[in-house]
Design a protein around this motif. Structure first.
Motif, mmCIF file in Angstrom:
data_model
loop_
_atom_site.group_PDB
_atom_site.id
_atom_site.type_symbol
_atom_site.label_atom_id
_atom_site.label_comp_id
_atom_site.label_asym_id
_atom_site.label_seq_id
_atom_site.Cartn_x
_atom_site.Cartn_y
_atom_site.Cartn_z
ATOM 1 N N ARG A 4 59.938 -112.377 22.535
ATOM 2 C CA ARG A 4 59.637 -113.779 22.203
ATOM 3 C C ARG A 4 60.776 -114.674 22.656
ATOM 4 N NH1 ARG A 4 59.055 -112.682 16.132
ATOM 5 N NH2 ARG A 4 59.593 -114.886 15.969
ATOM 6 N N ALA A 5 62.014 -114.208 22.443
ATOM 7 C CA ALA A 5 63.181 -114.989 22.855
ATOM 8 C C ALA A 5 63.245 -115.120 24.373
ATOM 9 C CB ALA A 5 64.456 -114.324 22.327
ATOM 10 N N ARG A 6 62.925 -114.044 25.084
ATOM 11 C CA ARG A 6 62.974 -114.087 26.550
ATOM 12 C C ARG A 6 61.940 -115.066 27.111
ATOM 13 N NH1 ARG A 6 62.302 -108.282 28.591
ATOM 14 N NH2 ARG A 6 62.555 -109.302 30.613
ATOM 15 N N LYS A 7 60.813 -115.198 26.436
ATOM 16 C CA LYS A 7 59.814 -116.177 26.874
ATOM 17 C C LYS A 7 60.349 -117.600 26.743
ATOM 18 C CE LYS A 7 55.754 -113.326 25.846
ATOM 19 N NZ LYS A 7 54.606 -113.087 24.931
ATOM 20 N N MET A 8 61.370 -117.771 25.887
ATOM 21 C CA MET A 8 62.023 -119.071 25.723
ATOM 22 C C MET A 8 63.289 -119.175 26.572
ATOM 23 S SD MET A 8 61.639 -119.462 21.580
ATOM 24 C CE MET A 8 60.016 -119.517 20.803
ATOM 25 N N GLN A 9 63.423 -118.255 27.538
ATOM 26 C CA GLN A 9 64.522 -118.252 28.515
ATOM 27 C C GLN A 9 65.843 -117.713 27.954
ATOM 28 O OE1 GLN A 9 63.396 -118.830 31.608
ATOM 29 N NE2 GLN A 9 61.464 -119.189 30.544
ATOM 30 N N HIS A 10 65.826 -117.078 26.795
ATOM 31 C CA HIS A 10 67.024 -116.402 26.314
ATOM 32 C C HIS A 10 67.143 -115.052 27.023
ATOM 33 C CE1 HIS A 10 67.722 -119.314 23.117
ATOM 34 N NE2 HIS A 10 66.418 -119.282 22.870
ATOM 35 N N ARG A 11 68.372 -114.561 27.146
ATOM 36 C CA ARG A 11 68.620 -113.317 27.875
ATOM 37 C C ARG A 11 69.312 -112.304 26.973
ATOM 38 N NH1 ARG A 11 71.560 -115.587 33.173
ATOM 39 N NH2 ARG A 11 71.478 -113.395 33.830
ATOM 40 N N CYS A 12 69.080 -111.024 27.259
ATOM 41 C CA CYS A 12 69.621 -109.935 26.447
ATOM 42 C C CYS A 12 70.683 -109.171 27.240
ATOM 43 C CB CYS A 12 68.510 -108.966 26.033
ATOM 44 S SG CYS A 12 67.189 -109.696 25.046
ATOM 45 N N PHE A 13 71.840 -108.956 26.619
ATOM 46 C CA PHE A 13 72.939 -108.253 27.288
ATOM 47 C C PHE A 13 73.528 -107.192 26.369
ATOM 48 C CE2 PHE A 13 72.891 -112.517 29.154
ATOM 49 C CZ PHE A 13 72.977 -112.249 30.521
ATOM 50 N N VAL A 14 73.879 -106.058 26.954
ATOM 51 C CA VAL A 14 74.693 -105.066 26.252
ATOM 52 C C VAL A 14 76.146 -105.282 26.654
ATOM 53 C CG1 VAL A 14 75.275 -102.614 26.098
ATOM 54 C CG2 VAL A 14 72.894 -103.343 25.958
ATOM 55 N N ILE A 15 77.019 -105.382 25.656
ATOM 56 C CA ILE A 15 78.438 -105.612 25.873
ATOM 57 C C ILE A 15 79.159 -104.270 25.667
ATOM 58 C CG2 ILE A 15 80.427 -107.012 25.232
ATOM 59 C CD1 ILE A 15 77.918 -108.585 26.212
ATOM 60 N N PRO A 16 79.668 -103.642 26.721
ATOM 61 C CA PRO A 16 80.187 -102.277 26.605
ATOM 62 C C PRO A 16 81.417 -102.143 25.717
ATOM 63 C CG PRO A 16 80.683 -103.192 28.767
ATOM 64 C CD PRO A 16 79.745 -104.147 28.106
ATOM 65 N N GLU A 17 82.166 -103.234 25.528
ATOM 66 C CA GLU A 17 83.340 -103.160 24.662
ATOM 67 C C GLU A 17 82.975 -103.175 23.178
ATOM 68 O OE1 GLU A 17 84.234 -104.842 28.600
ATOM 69 O OE2 GLU A 17 82.889 -105.513 27.001
ATOM 70 N N ALA A 18 81.733 -103.568 22.873
ATOM 71 C CA ALA A 18 81.249 -103.549 21.487
ATOM 72 C C ALA A 18 80.705 -102.156 21.183
ATOM 73 C CB ALA A 18 80.159 -104.604 21.310
ATOM 74 N N LYS A 19 81.268 -101.506 20.157
ATOM 75 C CA LYS A 19 80.931 -100.098 19.927
ATOM 76 C C LYS A 19 80.656 -99.813 18.453
ATOM 77 C CE LYS A 19 83.896 -98.634 23.772
ATOM 78 N NZ LYS A 19 85.066 -97.810 24.176
ATOM 79 N N LEU A 20 79.692 -98.935 18.226
ATOM 80 C CA LEU A 20 79.446 -98.415 16.890
ATOM 81 C C LEU A 20 78.772 -97.050 16.983
ATOM 82 C CD1 LEU A 20 76.275 -99.842 15.307
ATOM 83 C CD2 LEU A 20 77.186 -100.995 17.304
#
Length: 343
Positions: A202-218
């Protein structure tokens, strides 16, 4: 502190007191000066409502009063965060252990990525701390299924770069309050599974983008709330909700192919192939023996709790029944546990 964005971490608990406490043990040690934690309890009966506030009185503890699922429970936390001045919201699974730099890394990444981006972490298996569980989610057009990038692979140079992906898992999803306000809350029809995927699409349809940040870890214990990914509960929601998600986001031709696969699964369980025995018995007796064997195969198929859960998931999708699962599905889970113990 006042110059740092206000981050609110939303953690959902449902009869997972020990996991939630262990998660909080790591989150309170996060090296970021302006964040709050809110724990939403989905009507737990395992003592969570006493144990969690007792150990962490500084954490906001909200009682939902009933099991509203992953979507409904987290929605209550997201709404609370929006009402209490969050600049960013981090949805975090209660069966995770986070790196102390997690929030810092997310906030810094949000500063240089496109406004309104949805950020995810590099997630490792808890019991295999160098092995990836999730380095991004993508839709496999050939298989008509989602897959986790890097799953079961040792971390290394291939996963050291920021990556734009199709969706971010709800295990750890970070985005701005303004994005949540624009996209809205999670769709509670899903209850469990696919709700974060739906939200990202739904967010991507509103032009938002999804990213994985490799320095963020769990590190993630994986499906603790389901009783494992082979459980009837997981099979039910995955079966039903994949079809619901497809209906909302995929073109008709792709949806038809997914429905065909669902019907193949249905036929495999209810109508396995009928084989005529190679026995030298007279034909009438051979037919009778083969038919009896075929019926036994169906009976064996229906005795498998996961198969029953899949059938119930298909039934409820086609009948338009969404939200929580029928009590029968949870009974199948108990039946599955007994079979596992007896085996």
């Amino acid at each position: 502190m006042s110059n740092l964005p206000n981050v609110i971490v939303v953690i959902l608990n449902w009869n997972g007191c020990d996991d939630t406490l262990e998660c909080l043990d790591s989150v309170v040690r996060v090296d970021y000066a302006n964040f709050k934690i809110v724990v939403i309890d989905n009507g737990s009966t395992d003592g969570s409502m006493h144990a969690i506030p007792q150990r962490y009185p500084e954490v906001t503890f909200l009682q939902a009063g009933a099991n509203f699922g992953y979507a409904g429970g987290n929605n209550r936390g997201i709404s609370w965060a929006l009402e209490h001045g969050a600049d960013y919201i981090l949805i975090l699974n209660n069966d995770t252990i986070v790196h102390p730099d997690l929030i810092n890394v997310f906030v810094q990444a949000a500063n240089y990525l496109p406004i309104g981006s949805i950020l995810g972490a590099k997630i490792y298996f808890f019991h295999r701390p160098d092995t990836l569980w999730f380095a991004g989610g993508r839709w496999n057009h050939r298989l008509h299924a989602f897959e986790h990038i890097g799953q079961n692979q040792l971390d290394g140079a291939d996963y050291a770069h920021r990556l734009e992906v199709d969706y971010i898992t709800g295990c750890a999803l970070f985005s701005s309050a303004s994005t949540f306000n624009e996209v809205g809350l999670l769709d509670e029809n899903f209850f469990l599974t696919y709700e974060e995927t739906d939200w990202c699409y739904r967010a991507r349809k509103m032009q938002h983008r999804c990213f994985v940040i490799p320095e963020a870890k769990l590190w993630h214990k994986v499906a603790a709330s389901f009783g494992g990914r082979e459980s009837p509960l997981y099979s039910y929601f995955l079966t039903r909700n994949k079809l619901l998600w497809a209906r909302k986001h995929l073109p008709l031709a792709t949806r038809i192919n997914i429905h065909k696969k669902s019907m193949q699964t249905l036929r495999h369980i209810l109508l396995p192939r009928f084989y005529l025995s190679s026995s030298k018995l007279p034909l009438p007796k051979n037919l009778l023996w083969s038919f009896s064997s075929w019926l036994k195969t169906i009976k064996r198929n229906m005795a498998v709790p996961t198969n029953c859960a899949i059938l119930l998931g298909l039934r409820d999708y086609y009948m338009g029944r969404f939200g929580n699962c029928p009590d029968q599905v949870r009974s199948l889970g108990k039946q599955s546990e007994k079979l596992t113990l007896s085996g």
